[in-house]
Structures are given as structure tokens and as C-alpha cells.
Design an enzyme around this catalytic site. Structure first.
Site, PDB file in Angstrom:
ATOM      1  N   ASN A  29       1.078  -1.218  -0.134  1.00 23.12           N
ATOM      2  CA  ASN A  29      -0.136   0.532  -0.125  1.00 23.12           C
ATOM      3  C   ASN A  29       1.017   1.073   0.002  1.00 23.12           C
ATOM      4  OD1 ASN A  29       0.540  -0.660   3.107  1.00 23.12           O
ATOM      5  ND2 ASN A  29      -0.874   0.378   3.178  1.00 23.12           N
ATOM      6  N   GLU A  76       4.276  -4.669  12.324  1.00 21.56           N
ATOM      7  CA  GLU A  76       3.515  -3.545  11.857  1.00 21.56           C
ATOM      8  C   GLU A  76       2.414  -4.254  11.453  1.00 21.56           C
ATOM      9  OE1 GLU A  76       4.094  -0.911  13.578  1.00 21.56           O
ATOM     10  OE2 GLU A  76       6.969  -1.595  14.262  1.00 21.56           O
ATOM     11  N   CYS A 119      -2.581   1.776   6.542  1.00 24.73           N
ATOM     12  CA  CYS A 119      -3.134   0.786   7.930  1.00 24.73           C
ATOM     13  C   CYS A 119      -4.343   1.543   8.699  1.00 24.73           C
ATOM     14  CB  CYS A 119      -1.446   0.517   8.440  1.00 24.73           C
ATOM     15  SG  CYS A 119      -0.698   1.643   8.683  1.00 24.73           S
TER      16      CYS A 119
HETATM   17  P1  NAD Z   1       0.261  -8.671   3.238  1.00 25.87           P
HETATM   18  O1  NAD Z   1       0.523  -9.504   4.681  1.00 25.87           O
HETATM   19  O2  NAD Z   1      -0.631  -9.598   2.377  1.00 25.87           O
HETATM   20  O3  NAD Z   1       1.718  -8.962   2.640  1.00 25.87           O
HETATM   21  C1  NAD Z   1       2.701  -8.304   3.426  1.00 25.87           C
HETATM   22  C2  NAD Z   1       4.192  -9.036   2.938  1.00 25.87           C
HETATM   23  O4  NAD Z   1       3.969 -10.369   3.340  1.00 25.87           O
HETATM   24  C3  NAD Z   1       4.497  -8.858   1.586  1.00 25.87           C
HETATM   25  O5  NAD Z   1       5.240  -8.832   0.995  1.00 25.87           O
HETATM   26  C4  NAD Z   1       4.104 -10.549   1.133  1.00 25.87           C
HETATM   27  O6  NAD Z   1       4.366 -11.030   0.095  1.00 25.87           O
HETATM   28  C5  NAD Z   1       4.313 -11.307   2.765  1.00 25.87           C
HETATM   29  N1  NAD Z   1       3.758 -12.610   2.269  1.00 25.87           N
HETATM   30  C6  NAD Z   1       2.388 -12.943   2.697  1.00 25.87           C
HETATM   31  N2  NAD Z   1       2.093 -14.538   2.549  1.00 25.87           N
HETATM   32  C7  NAD Z   1       3.933 -14.813   3.593  1.00 25.87           C
HETATM   33  C8  NAD Z   1       4.078 -16.064   3.978  1.00 25.87           C
HETATM   34  N3  NAD Z   1       3.584 -16.660   4.346  1.00 25.87           N
HETATM   35  N4  NAD Z   1       5.923 -15.454   4.898  1.00 25.87           N
HETATM   36  C9  NAD Z   1       6.745 -14.122   4.312  1.00 25.87           C
HETATM   37  N5  NAD Z   1       5.864 -13.452   3.784  1.00 25.87           N
HETATM   38  C10 NAD Z   1       4.623 -13.852   3.234  1.00 25.87           C
HETATM   39  O7  NAD Z   1      -0.258  -7.393   3.452  1.00 25.87           O
HETATM   40  P2  NAD Z   1      -0.942  -6.633   2.037  1.00 25.87           P
HETATM   41  O8  NAD Z   1      -2.203  -7.021   2.064  1.00 25.87           O
HETATM   42  O9  NAD Z   1       0.833  -6.166   1.948  1.00 25.87           O
HETATM   43  O10 NAD Z   1      -0.639  -5.216   2.761  1.00 25.87           O
HETATM   44  C11 NAD Z   1      -1.683  -4.954   3.661  1.00 25.87           C
HETATM   45  C12 NAD Z   1      -1.765  -4.772   5.515  1.00 25.87           C
HETATM   46  O11 NAD Z   1      -0.723  -4.205   5.537  1.00 25.87           O
HETATM   47  C13 NAD Z   1      -3.295  -4.422   5.932  1.00 25.87           C
HETATM   48  O12 NAD Z   1      -3.884  -5.229   7.204  1.00 25.87           O
HETATM   49  C14 NAD Z   1      -2.333  -3.216   6.344  1.00 25.87           C
HETATM   50  O13 NAD Z   1      -3.242  -2.404   7.267  1.00 25.87           O
HETATM   51  C15 NAD Z   1      -1.097  -3.341   6.151  1.00 25.87           C
HETATM   52  N6  NAD Z   1      -0.487  -2.660   6.454  1.00 25.87           N
HETATM   53  C16 NAD Z   1       0.073  -2.022   8.462  1.00 25.87           C
HETATM   54  C17 NAD Z   1       0.710  -1.156   8.440  1.00 25.87           C
HETATM   55  C18 NAD Z   1       1.185  -0.947  10.072  1.00 25.87           C
HETATM   56  O14 NAD Z   1       2.189  -0.132  10.174  1.00 25.87           O
HETATM   57  N7  NAD Z   1       1.068  -1.520  10.922  1.00 25.87           N
HETATM   58  C19 NAD Z   1       1.533   0.265   7.025  1.00 25.87           C
HETATM   59  C20 NAD Z   1       0.905  -0.317   5.596  1.00 25.87           C
HETATM   60  C21 NAD Z   1       0.035  -2.095   6.037  1.00 25.87           C
END
Ligand code: NAD
Length: 482
Positions: A158, A254, A288
Site C-alpha cells: 500500500n 507492524e 493501515c
Molecule cells: P500481506 O500480509 O498480504 O503481505 C505483506 C507481505 O508479506 C508481502 O510482501 C507478502 O508477499 C508477504 N507474505 C505473504 N505471505 C507470506 C508468508 N507466508 N511468508 C512470508 N511473507 C509473506 O499484506 P498486504 O495486503 O500487502 O498489505 C496490507 C496490510 O498491511 C493491511 O492489513 C495493512 O493494514 C497492513 N499495513 C500495516 C502497516 C503498519 O505500519 N501497521 C502499514 C502498512 C500496511
């Protein structure tokens, strides 16, 4: 400013200790607006990840504080000079509108330049030891040292430039080595950033970028024997998988949010409605810390809801490359369908749609939904899109706080009130990492502490200051001192 130039097709390689590495399998990166292929990246296998960690561990960074400051500041300046180029890439691979893409590209300057400024500050402490009857004529000093092993960084789609920057900049500022796995959905911006860092003088062994499908190489990022710390930003589901899999290493998680904007009866409703609409729709609602629930007390709900509709109607949803568009697409059609289903489910449970437009592929227009039950899926789960859900609450601050705390999330919050007694209760009782009075929950500066509690986060906070602490060990040393 020229938004309407598509970036050239990119057939990308991984960067392993600076070397360009291809694989037989690739992942296509799609433009969510028209489904065109923006570029391709290699689909790494676990052995590529191993090689990246092995090369990183074999290298011992020796950069002085001055050298790190120069690399970080040069990076900030290159990003500032090329912000339109980065914005075009961000818009192409995310579907965010040009305004959001340009904001994302411009914001990174602060992350890198704050890290540059903080690098030259030594935060060591001194403890005098002659301070008790058992005391001695000695002093204890503290100094922060980089991790012995490598940092494993995994980032979401995002904020494809800033979530990566918030991991890379503090890691480089503290002389750490790092292997980054950006999301397979928006990896091109991260690869372009790695090239900026190499150009700015970063020894290539300090940063590798591996790409691919998490089902094949995700666990290799979490369990590599040379990884001392896994820093992850993304969903709760994947964050909990990391917590269960990482074993004996530090983790920084996070995760998702479900942030409320709370509107009390004394609030200036026009100002509150501005915050509600901007907070729920900027970045296509994919922050987020986006406003994901608007909790408004019954006494002012009718008037507030009218103002929200008025302001939402002014937003233009459509072609992300059109500079006048306010809200582009969400990340893909699958997500847009999920949001549509959740809105329909809320309506079936008594909610009312006051403004919206039919979904077109991944284009989901800002949608105002009033009288949303506080426990339906639309607001109980994280809905990562530009929905503006209004939850009407009893005229009682205790009830508002109870409803606000009723989800598993605890990232941030915004509150609209001028009453100090209310403010002090919100600060004390909301189960969140941040309370912003008269601001959207996402308000921050890039060096202030940032992160959530409950399912929204675990481990050290982010923000450049806290992340620099989190990426180091404190070593103490002492000596005789009269
Ligand atoms: P996601 O969890 O689907 O993916 C995030 C990352 O994890 C990607 O690089 C993905 O390839 C990787 N991933 C997925 N499965 C994995 C596994 N089994 N092992 C290792 N890596 C794996 O999240 P998204 O859809 O890309 O992002 C949106 C989410 O991120 C929302 O929930 C949002 O709130 C959150 N977010 C949180 C913050 C924060 O600072 N708290 C900031 C931005 C986004």
C-alpha cells in the site's frame, strides 16, 4: 508536471549483493486500472534467499557516521529530484491516483533525510556508579552496536516506497545489512529504490532485494539462519504466521488497523466531516491508519452524516493517471469485490448507502454507508478500501470507548472534540498506539514513534528514532573513574 506518461515496461532482476539475478520463473506486475503488464520480476526460490543472506552476513559494514549520513542524504535528494518518475511507477503498479502517487514519492524525502540527521547523533549514556553505599568509583557507558546477523525485511503493497524506506533507512543508519522482500504486487518501486541507494554510494553487500511468491520463498525469509531480526509490515494473518515460525530471533510486526474517527457532540462538524472523508479515502483507503470506522454520537449524527455525503460527492474517482482524479483503484478486483460484499452485508443488517457508484473492476468509488452496526464485518474487520462507514453511538463517552475498543485491532485513532475531560479519557482508555486530537489517525512525522497494540503490532515501534534503536543492541562497558 506530467502525469500522463506511462513508465516504460520493466523486465526486472533481483539485486543480490548488487548483482543482477534472473530466474526461469517470473511474476507479472499488473496495473490494477487496465490490467496491463507493467513489468516482470524473477520468482525466487529458497536458494536465492539463502544466497542473499549468506552474502550479507559475509560482509562487515565499516561505514563511519559521516559516510552513512552522506549516503542517506544523497538518497533523499535523488528521490526528491526524481519524484515524478517514482510517482509514475507507483501509480502504474498500485492504481493509486497521481495525487496519492506524488505524495507517496515526496514523503520519502523526510524518511531518508531524518535518518541522515539522526545518524550523526551518538545516543550513548553514562551512569556514575558512586551513587549508593555499595557504590564504586566507576562509570558505566552504553553504546549501540549493529546486529551480528542480517535484517530480514518484508513489506506490503500500500505504500510501496515508504514502508520499504522505513525499514531500509534506519537499518543503513545503524550500519546493518539487510535482505528485503517487497510484496509481489508492487515490487518495482522497491527495486528502483535499491538502485538509488547503490547510486548514492551504499556498499551493495549491505542491501539485497529478492522477489517472488511468498508461498515458495516466504518461509526462507523468516527462518534463514543468518537472519537475526525479521521486520514485517502487512496483514495480521501473515504477521501471526511469522510470529509462529520465526523461532529464536527478534521480530517487529507492524500489522493491520481498524482505526476510528470519533466525533463528539461538541465537535465542529464541518471540520470533523473533512477529516472523516479525507481519512477514509486518501491512498484509496489503503492505509493501515485509514479511518475505517466513524463513531459519531447520536446527538449530532444526522447533521454530520449530511456533511460527509456533501464532501464525499466532491471526490472524483477514476483513471489514476488523470491528474484531477482524487481516488484511484484499490489493489485488485478481488479486493474490490470483497468490499462490495461487505457493504451489501452491512445493508442486509440495517445499514444504508448514502453515496457511491457501481464497482468497475478494481475501481471502487468512495462509498458512504450510514447506520452501520458496530459489529458487522464491514467495520469489525479491516476493510482496506475507500468505504466511509458511519457508526451511530449512544450519547455517552463510556459507550463510545467500549465500541471503539470492541475489535481485535489497536493501531491509531482520531478524536474530534474540544473538551479536555473527553480528551484525557480517550488518551487513557482507547486501546491504541496513537490518539490524534483533531487529526486523522494516520497523522505522524516520519521520526515519531509509530505502531499499534493488540493484533495491530508486536515488538519495537517504527518511526526512524525507534527503528534505529530496534535494529541495534545496547552494549554496556565500564571502567574505573574517580
Ligand atoms: P500481506 O500480509 O498480504 O503481505 C505483506 C507481505 O508479506 C508481502 O510482501 C507478502 O508477499 C508477504 N507474505 C505473504 N505471505 C507470506 C508468508 N507466508 N511468508 C512470508 N511473507 C509473506 O499484506 P498486504 O495486503 O500487502 O498489505 C496490507 C496490510 O498491511 C493491511 O492489513 C495493512 O493494514 C497492513 N499495513 C500495516 C502497516 C503498519 O505500519 N501497521 C502499514 C502498512 C500496511
Amino acid at each position: 508536471m506530467n502525469a500522463n506518461v506511462k513508465p516504460p515496461f520493466r523486465k526486472e532482476s533481483m539485486r543480490i549483493a548488487g548483482k543482477l539475478v534472473q530466474t526461469d520463473d517470473i511474476v507479472e506486475v499488473l496495473n490494477p486500472y487496465d490490467n496491463s503488464v507493467v513489468g516482470t520480476v524473477p520468482a525466487a526460490r529458497p536458494e536465492h534467499v539463502r544466497e542473499a543472506f549468506r552474502s550479507a552476513k559475509a560482509f562487515k559494514p565499516k561505514l563511519t557516521r559521516y559516510e552513512r549520513q552522506q549516503i542517506l542524504q544523497r538518497t533523499a535528494e535523488i528521490l526528491r529530484d526524481r519524484k515524478e518518475e517514482f510517482a509514475r511507477l507507483i501509480v502504474a503498479e498500485t492504481g493509486l491516483c497521481w495525487k496519492d502517487g506524488l505524495y507517496e514519492a515526496s514523503r520519502a524525502y523526510d524518511v531518508w533525510s531524518f535518518a541522515a540527521q539522526l545518524t550523526i547523533k551518538d545516543d550513548g549514556e553514562i551512569y556514575a556508579c558512586d551513587i549508593s553505599p555499595m557504590g564504586k568509583q566507576r562509570k558505566i557507558f552504553t553504546t549501540r552496536v549493529p546486529l551480528l546477523g542480517v535484517i530480514s525485511a518484508i513489506t506490503p503493497f500500500n505504500h510501496p516506497l515508504n514502508m520499504v524506506s522505513h525499514k531500509l533507512a534506519p537499518a543503513i543508519a545503524t550500519n546493518n545489512r539487510l535482505v528485503l522482500k517487497p510484496t509481489e504486487l508492487t515490487p518495482l518501486t522497491a527495486l528502483a529504490l535499491a538502485d538509488v541507494l547503490y547510486e548514492a554510494g551504499l556498499p551493495p553487500e549491505m542491501l539485497s532485494v529478492v522477489t517472488g511468491n511468498p508461498s515458495t520463498m516466504g518461509d526462507a525469509m523468516i527462518t534463514d539462519p543468518d537472519a537475526d531480526l525479521v521486520t514485517f509490515t502487512g496483514s495480521v494473518r501473515v504477521g501471526k504466521h511469522i510470529a509462529n515460525t520465526a523461532g529464536y530471533k527478534r521480530i517487529v510486526l507492524e500489522l493491520g488497523g481498524n482505526d476510528p474517527l470519533i466525533v463528539m457532540e461538541d465537535a465542529d462538524l464541518d471540520r470533523a466531516a473533512d477529516l472523516a472523508v479525507a481519512g477514509a479515502t486518501k491512498n484509496s483507503g489503503q492505509r493501515c491508519t485509514a479511518v475505517k470506522r466513524i463513531l459519531v454520537v447520536n446527538a449530532v449524527a444526522d447533521e454530520f452524516s449530511k456533511l460527509v455525503v456533501e464532501k464525499a460527492k466532491k471526490l472524483k474517482s477514476g483513471d489514476p493517471m488523470d491528474p484531477s482524479t482524487d481516488v484511484g483503484t484499490v489493489i485488485n478486483e478481488r479486493s474490490a469485490i470483497l468490499f462490495e460484499n461487505r457493504v451489501n452485508d452491512a445493508v442486509a443488517k440495517g445499514a444504508e448507502i448514502l453515496h457511491g457508484a457501481p464497482r468497475r473492476g478494481a475501481l471502487f468509488a468512495p462509498t458512504v454507508v450510514d447506520r452501520v452496526p458496530y459489529d458487522c464485518e464491514l467495520v469489525h474487520e479491516e476493510t482496506f478500501g475507500p468505504v466511509i462507514p458511519i457508526v451511530r453511538c449512544p450519547d455517552d463517552i463510556a459507550e463510545v470507548i467500549r465500541i471503539s475498543n470492541s475489535t481485535d485491532y489497536g493501531l491509531s485513532s482520531g478524536v474530534c472534540t474540544d473538551r479536555l475531560d473527553y480528551v484525557s479519557r480517550f488518551v487513557a482508555e482507547l486501546e491504541v498506539g496513537t490518539v490524534n486530537v483533531w487529526e486523522v489517525p494516520g497523522y505522524r512525522i516520519e521520526m515519531s514513534p509509530f505502531g499499534g497494540i493488540k493484533d495491530s503490532g508486536l515488538g519495537d515501534k517504527e518511526g526512524v528514532v525507534e527503528a534505529m534503536k530496534g535494529f541495534t543492541h545496547v552494549r554496556t562497558w565500564s571502567m574505573p573513574w574517580t
